[in-house]
Design a protein around this motif. Structure first.
Motif, mmCIF file in Angstrom:
data_model
loop_
_atom_site.group_PDB
_atom_site.id
_atom_site.type_symbol
_atom_site.label_atom_id
_atom_site.label_comp_id
_atom_site.label_asym_id
_atom_site.label_seq_id
_atom_site.Cartn_x
_atom_site.Cartn_y
_atom_site.Cartn_z
ATOM 1 N N GLY A 293 43.468 53.095 48.050
ATOM 2 C CA GLY A 293 43.072 51.595 48.004
ATOM 3 C C GLY A 293 44.412 51.061 47.300
ATOM 4 N N HIS A 298 44.385 47.587 49.620
ATOM 5 C CA HIS A 298 43.358 47.346 50.249
ATOM 6 C C HIS A 298 42.521 46.253 49.594
ATOM 7 C CE1 HIS A 298 39.897 47.835 53.174
ATOM 8 N NE2 HIS A 298 39.203 48.088 52.022
ATOM 9 N N ASN A 299 41.976 45.273 50.195
ATOM 10 C CA ASN A 299 41.111 44.159 49.634
ATOM 11 C C ASN A 299 39.680 44.501 50.185
ATOM 12 O OD1 ASN A 299 42.878 42.158 48.021
ATOM 13 N ND2 ASN A 299 44.166 42.773 49.570
ATOM 14 N N ARG A 300 38.589 44.410 49.440
ATOM 15 C CA ARG A 300 37.391 44.501 49.927
ATOM 16 C C ARG A 300 37.041 43.668 51.275
ATOM 17 N NH1 ARG A 300 34.975 44.514 45.552
ATOM 18 N NH2 ARG A 300 34.745 47.034 45.403
ATOM 19 N N ASP A 313 38.412 48.849 46.799
ATOM 20 C CA ASP A 313 39.255 47.715 46.522
ATOM 21 C C ASP A 313 40.554 47.927 45.384
ATOM 22 O OD1 ASP A 313 39.089 44.565 46.573
ATOM 23 O OD2 ASP A 313 39.689 45.003 44.604
#
Length: 418
Positions: A293, A298-300, A313
């Motif tokens: 993540g 990584h963004n949700r 996230d």
């Protein structure tokens, strides 16, 4: 400034245990506000180094709508894949990277910059998997690229990784790395240089290895290959390698274990085991943590490569408990001044033992409760204490005739032998 002293690093003349985090996609995918938040958190957690890909990470997560994605070169096409004009480094991108490096400097965090990730190099495993020549960097473009990067960012005293996640195929790949190494030495002769190798691999071009200031490997994310955390540094020492060794990519916390089913994820305990086994197996100069993540930022709600399913996230991944378990290694090694840890054999299965002869101390990582044989320790043992690595509670097991009794703990623990 980071320097080498035998098998360990020093910074400004003092021992420096390399404790890095993996944030490959920082320069292209992270906003400045998020960058500050991330760096402050990792600094507070005890980290001193951040590993970053200068080029765009091929397997990063997508970015939220409206957030700028920075491109290192002039982008010619992006309909199916990114195709760059490698003769034109983007000046706005370089300004952006410099701003991010300046913020790192504010937090006194060491940049470790990867110059040539494997998907930009011909015949590597990623190139073969992707099956395209469109995104490869021409060899003739390497000179200007590395010359520009090293001259511009020299003032931030980075560590350089020539390669990123690479195997070392036959063919032209070696010329890319040798060209980059030569330019670094010309422009920044005091910088430390290494190579980041694909998971579970040991072999590297001999012509390149002799030029590196330290050896960096990764035990990686394969379910069946985790023993390489210690077998690789053991093999390097047995071959006579005398420079520092770093495990520059342990199994990422929450990453699916590379296996036929991809069903299991690496836990905090998996990460802790890999880290301790690396350091006590011979990679005593340092360790690199990673969270599933963070590395891909990584963004949700964003997409991710199919081979790396369901990252967390980044806000959540930043506070996975394994980050502090790994940081604890640096705290303990620093507290005891164990700059010369050397792996020694022990007949007890499930135990990694290392001795720092300058301090008359030894550490043993015990994967689960058992009697531990300490006949290989060279000094007179006065005390043995056990640290429960889950709770950090301390116990004092009985020992007699260089054998330590079982601690009857539910999880893994560390023996501190004095």
């Amino acid at each position: 400034m980071i320097t080498v002293n035998q098998t360990h690093f020093e910074k400004d003349g003092k021992p420096f245990f390399y404790l890095a985090d993996t944030c490959w996609s920082a320069f292209t995918n992270v906003s400045l506000a998020d960058w500050r938040y991330y760096l402050k958190t990792r600094k507070n957690q005890g980290y001193n180094t951040i590993q970053i890909n200068i080029l765009r990470q091929w397997d990063a997560s997508t970015t939220p709508l409206g957030q700028k994605v920075w491109e290192p070169f002039k982008l010619l096409d992006s309909e199916k894949e990114r195709i760059y004009d490698y003769q034109h480094l983007d000046s706005a991108y370089l300004d952006h990277v410099e701003e991010m490096l300046a913020i790192m400097q504010e937090y006194e965090l060491q940049p470790a910059l990867v110059l040539l990730w494997c998907n930009y190099i011909p015949n590597t495993w990623v190139h073969e998997m992707v099956g395209s020549n469109n995104n490869l960097m021409p060899l003739k473009a390497v000179t200007n690229y590395v010359d520009t990067i090293t001259k511009r960012f020299k003032k931030y005293q980075p560590i350089y990784y020539l390669s990123g996640d690479t195997d070392f195929p036959d063919g032209p790949a070696i010329e890319y790395y040798l060209t980059a190494e030569k330019i670094i030495r010309q422009n920044d002769p005091i910088a430390l240089v290494s190579a980041h190798i694909a998971g579970e691999k040991l072999d590297i071009y001999p012509r390149l290895l002799e030029k590196l200031d330290f050896f960096a490997y990764q035990s990686g994310h394969g379910k069946t290959g985790q023993a390489t955390s210690y077998t690789i540094p053991q093999a390097m020492r047995q071959q006579g390698y005398v420079k520092p060794i770093v495990n520059a990519e342990i199994c990422y916390e929450f990453m699916p274990q590379f296996s036929p089913t991809m069903a299991e994820r690496f836990s905090a305990q998996d990460v802790r085991r890999s880290s301790w086994q690396s350091v006590l197996g011979g990679a005593s100069a340092g360790i690199t943590y990673g969270a599933h993540g963070i590395w891909s930022w990584h963004n949700r709600g964003e997409s991710f490569p199919p081979g790396y399913p369901y990252p967390a996230d980044w806000h959540e991944a930043l506070n996975f408990v394994g980050a502090m378990d790994v940081s604890y290694i640096k705290s303990l090694v620093t507290e005891y001044g164990l700059v010369d840890l050397e792996n020694v054999n022990t007949p007890t299965a499930g135990v990694l033992l290392a001795e720092a002869k300058s301090q008359n101390k030894a550490l043993a990582y015990v994967v689960s409760s058992r009697e531990v044989e300490l006949t290989a320790v060279s000094f007179d043992i006065k005390q043995v204490k056990a640290i429960d690595l889950t709770t950090k509670n301390i116990y004092y097991p009985s020992f007699k005739e260089r054998k330590v009794e079982s601690c009857d703990l539910a999880g893994d623990y560390l023996l501190v032998i004095e």
